[in-house]
Design an enzyme around this catalytic site. Structure first.
Site, PDB file in Angstrom:
ATOM      1  N   GLU A 335       0.827  -1.205   0.000  1.00 46.64           N
ATOM      2  CA  GLU A 335       0.000   0.000   0.000  1.00 46.64           C
ATOM      3  C   GLU A 335       0.859   1.253   0.000  1.00 46.64           C
ATOM      4  O   GLU A 335       0.497   2.287  -0.579  1.00 46.64           O
ATOM      5  CB  GLU A 335      -0.963  -0.015   1.196  1.00 46.64           C
ATOM      6  N   ASP A 336       2.029   1.183   0.642  1.00 46.86           N
ATOM      7  CA  ASP A 336       2.935   2.336   0.673  1.00 46.86           C
ATOM      8  C   ASP A 336       3.546   2.602  -0.700  1.00 46.86           C
ATOM      9  O   ASP A 336       3.711   3.754  -1.112  1.00 46.86           O
ATOM     10  CB  ASP A 336       4.030   2.129   1.726  1.00 46.86           C
TER      11      ASP A 336
END
Length: 428
Positions: A335-336
């Site tokens: 997600e980062d």
């Protein structure tokens, strides 16, 4: 045999003549835009594409095909500063609206939407300045000051405080847990407006008395479906422009948080933070690679300890396809990286790393919850896969390399510690 390479000449030219074509337009117009060659239009009566929303006077020279002999003197009279501005605008418009069939179609549909929903239509500035109309969604707001791209043009600054969101996945056991120390340190920041604890743990929400007392409000929210992308939802409880995104086992002091936020205020359209990573092209495998090696070069700042504008939460949720966010949620990974892809594709700029902090990695490797994930080869392989999946959807690699690191004034200088504003950073 032709003595000249047409493509080379095109890219080495400052102005490109675009005469009337056989049909309504001319393919040379798009060729010139792509090459950052200022189009000189010689087609009286031709309606330029998307002229309803694009100010073509900022990217092209509109000539009169009946006065061809005046064209040389016209282009010679244009000042070098204006030429640079024209060429820059050709690139903005090409990247924003014309470099793929998909963007041309999306731009057409968005223009139609603006016609129908005129009360929420985008302004001329949104369409004709970075990042372009496709990235400034009117469903979010029609006020320019709500976006991170227009502060300088409006002569305003972002709200001078941030909201911290701490992503928690492990149950509370004791007051000595890293998340407790992190919460106290962040809440002590002079710029902290409130702390949101995003509870993505399988255990029930802890009672209020389990959390340490703080001078700022602490709100505990149960994560939607307990998925990792819930950390990027556009929560109504975020009152500030800036979001400080944190993993539960991050090790940061109040001073480090203060300095990072001060830097972000000067770069509100970028991600600003501590843990940096990089990408590279692996020619042997013909694919993108991901590396966490400790070097001066980086292209990502991980959202385990980073500040960015809350508008990117809205874009992450509303702009990105469900196929990418679902993949991230299924793996509980990447997600980062996806957020970095999104911000770099919008801003066309790299993130900003602040103050060398090797302790971030070493301190976190000592914590059990993260150490196992970082040491897991599948975790790293997943991130390699994510890089290529994301690049495929974006159509190119949006990440931008940088070697810039911003430190406090007099950082590590051999002067009295009393002369330094962020003196505690050097003791970490």
């Amino acid at each position: 045999m032709c003595r000249y390479d047409y493509r080379e000449m095109l890219y080495n030219s400052t102005f490109c003549l675009v005469p009337r074509g056989r049909r309504l337009g001319s393919f040379r117009f798009l060729e010139a835009l792509q090459a950052a060659c200022v189009p000189v239009m010689l087609s009286n009566g031709w309606e330029l594409p998307f002229s309803e929303i694009i100010d073509w006077n900022t990217a092209a020279v509109i000539g009169d095909e009946r006065l061809l002999l005046q064209i040389p003197s016209t282009v010679r009279s244009i000042h070098q500063d204006q030429i640079l501005s024209l060429r820059q605008q050709t690139q903005l418009l090409w990247e924003a609206y014309f470099n793929s069939v998909e963007k041309i179609v999306r731009t057409t549909l968005e223009i139609i939407q603006d016609r129908v929903l005129h009360h929420t239509s985008r302004s001329n500035l949104m369409w004709n300045s970075l990042p372009g109309g496709l990235f400034t969604l009117p469903q979010y707001s029609t006020y320019l000051g709500d976006f991170p791209f227009y502060y300088a043009k409006l002569g305003i600054k972002p709200y001078p405080k941030f909201t911290a969101i701490i992503h928690v996945v492990t149950p509370l056991v004791s007051l000595s847990q890293p998340v407790m120390k992190l919460l106290v340190a962040v809440a002590k920041s002079q710029y902290c407006a409130q702390v949101i604890v995003l509870w993505n743990c399988d255990k029930p929400l802890p009672a209020k008395h389990r959390w340490p007392p703080t001078l700022v409000p602490v709100t505990v929210i149960e994560g939607e479906n307990k998925v990792i992308s819930s950390r990027f939802l556009p929560y109504d409880t975020i009152p500030t422009d800036a979001v400080l995104s944190l993993d539960e086992d991050t090790v940061l002091s109040s001073t480090e948080v203060d300095f990072a936020f001060t830097v972000w205020q000067s770069f509100p359209d970028r991600i600003v933070g501590y843990p940096a990573r990089s990408h590279f092209w692996d020619s042997s495998k013909e694919r993108w690679g991901y590396t966490s090696k400790w070097t001066n070069d980086y292209s990502m700042v991980l959202t385990g300890a980073a500040i960015y504008h809350k508008y990117y939460h809205y874009l992450y949720t509303s702009y990105l396809p469900a196929s990418l966010t679902s993949m991230v949620d299924q793996m509980s990974n990447c997600e980062d990286i996806l957020m970095n892809f999104l911000v770099s594709s919008v801003a066309k700029l790299p993130p900003i790393k602040v103050t060398q902090k090797k302790q971030y990695k070493e301190a976190m490797m000592g914590q059990s919850s993260r150490a196992s994930r970082w040491a897991d080869p599948d975790h790293f392989a997943q991130r390699q896969t994510c890089m290529n999946k994301f690049a495929s959807w974006f159509g190119s690699m949006p990440l931008v390399h940088s070697q810039m690191r911003l430190d406090p004034v007099l950082f590590k200088d051999q002067v009295s510690i009393l002369r330094k504003k962020y003196r505690d950073i050097e003791r970490l």
